[in-house]
Design a protein around this motif. Structure first.
Motif, PDB file in Angstrom:
ATOM      1  N   TYR A 169       2.178  -2.591  -1.036  1.00 25.94           N
ATOM      2  CA  TYR A 169       2.122  -1.147  -1.220  1.00 25.94           C
ATOM      3  C   TYR A 169       1.693  -0.543   0.123  1.00 25.94           C
ATOM      4  CZ  TYR A 169       2.360  -2.110  -6.224  1.00 25.94           C
ATOM      5  OH  TYR A 169       2.750  -2.541  -7.469  1.00 25.94           O
ATOM      6  N   LEU A 170       2.671  -0.207   0.931  1.00 28.90           N
ATOM      7  CA  LEU A 170       2.392   0.212   2.300  1.00 28.90           C
ATOM      8  C   LEU A 170       1.705   1.577   2.329  1.00 28.90           C
ATOM      9  CD1 LEU A 170       5.761  -0.828   3.980  1.00 28.90           C
ATOM     10  CD2 LEU A 170       3.606  -2.109   3.916  1.00 28.90           C
ATOM     11  N   PRO A 171       0.760   1.768   3.253  1.00 33.10           N
ATOM     12  CA  PRO A 171       0.109   3.069   3.375  1.00 33.10           C
ATOM     13  C   PRO A 171       1.097   4.221   3.560  1.00 33.10           C
ATOM     14  CG  PRO A 171      -1.105   1.430   4.625  1.00 33.10           C
ATOM     15  CD  PRO A 171       0.150   0.758   4.156  1.00 33.10           C
ATOM     16  N   SER A 172       2.166   3.980   4.291  1.00 34.59           N
ATOM     17  CA  SER A 172       3.158   5.044   4.501  1.00 34.59           C
ATOM     18  C   SER A 172       3.771   5.511   3.188  1.00 34.59           C
ATOM     19  CB  SER A 172       4.256   4.550   5.446  1.00 34.59           C
ATOM     20  OG  SER A 172       4.884   3.386   4.928  1.00 34.59           O
ATOM     21  N   MET A 173       3.913   4.598   2.232  1.00 33.75           N
ATOM     22  CA  MET A 173       4.433   4.960   0.919  1.00 33.75           C
ATOM     23  C   MET A 173       3.422   5.798   0.146  1.00 33.75           C
ATOM     24  SD  MET A 173       5.305   2.452  -2.275  1.00 33.75           S
ATOM     25  CE  MET A 173       3.582   2.421  -2.795  1.00 33.75           C
ATOM     26  N   ILE A 174       2.149   5.427   0.250  1.00 31.60           N
ATOM     27  CA  ILE A 174       1.113   6.135  -0.497  1.00 31.60           C
ATOM     28  C   ILE A 174       0.982   7.581  -0.035  1.00 31.60           C
ATOM     29  CG2 ILE A 174      -1.343   6.169  -1.098  1.00 31.60           C
ATOM     30  CD1 ILE A 174       0.249   3.812  -2.301  1.00 31.60           C
TER      31      ILE A 174
END
Length: 211
Positions: A169-174
């Motif tokens: 769950y990549l930070p960029s997605m969050i």
């Protein structure tokens, strides 16, 4: 109208510390004496823990991490290549397990903590806004629409049961998760309900015996 991403309201998600030698720099909380100085709580991912989780790890951070930074520089030449987002250390927000075989589980990141690369920071640079963004995203992340968005973002090919392939769950997605056009009353309701869930999760954690 198109929904704004969380980053439009100053929401950010960032990876943090990597010591490159956890055996040297990390300890469990019960291994550190109460009067020991320079040991700071460290979030480092972990199992599925919605809303709240205790922070059992400590990292030595005397002199703003002088010893850790010196060690990283001896390996990589520049500590900032490995130790990221130091401007966000100790700011309250949310955190989660970046790599897990379970679903996304956003939870509280208490004030005065440092976060690891695999236990990223979610919030904002300003403390008050960080708390508002974090609590709102924690609450929304457990709703059906947000579950759908996060699970499809990491790929339908990956399973959600224990023992399945781990997903990132990549930070960029969050930080690109949609941010609804709240009115003041709706956001207050969301925050109040989320705080209630956090408190229940905290009470449950307090009653559980350590392994």
């Amino acid at each position: 109208s198109q929904l704004r991403p969380a980053e439009a309201v100053e929401g950010i998600a960032r990876q943090g510390l990597a010591t490159c030698d956890n055996f040297r720099f990390l300890r469990l909380a019960h291994e550190v004496s109460a009067d020991a100085k320079g040991w700071v709580p460290l979030t480092k991912g972990g199992e599925y823990q919605p809303f709240w989780a205790d922070v059992p790890l400590r990292v030595t951070w005397i002199g703003d991490g002088k010893e850790v930074k010196a060690y990283i520089e001896s390996l990589h030449g520049q500590w900032s290549r490995v130790i990221q987002s130091t401007n966000l250390y100790r700011i309250p927000g949310a955190t989660y397990s970046e790599r897990t075989a379970s679903s996304l589980s956003l939870r509280v990141l208490p004030r005065d903590c440092i976060f690891d690369k695999v236990g990223p920071f979610v919030g904002a640079e300003r403390e008050q806004q960080s708390i508002a963004v974090a609590v709102s995203l924690i609450g929304m992340s457990y709703t059906t629409p947000y579950r759908f968005l996060t699970e499809t973002s990491v790929g339908l090919r990956d399973g959600t049961t224990s023992g399945s392939a781990a997903r990132h769950y990549l930070p960029s997605m969050i930080q690109r998760l949609p941010w609804p056009e709240f009115n003041q009353a709706d956001q207050a309701t969301l925050i109040e309900a989320t705080k209630g869930a956090i408190e229940v999760a905290r009470e449950i954690a307090a009653t559980q015996e350590p392994n």
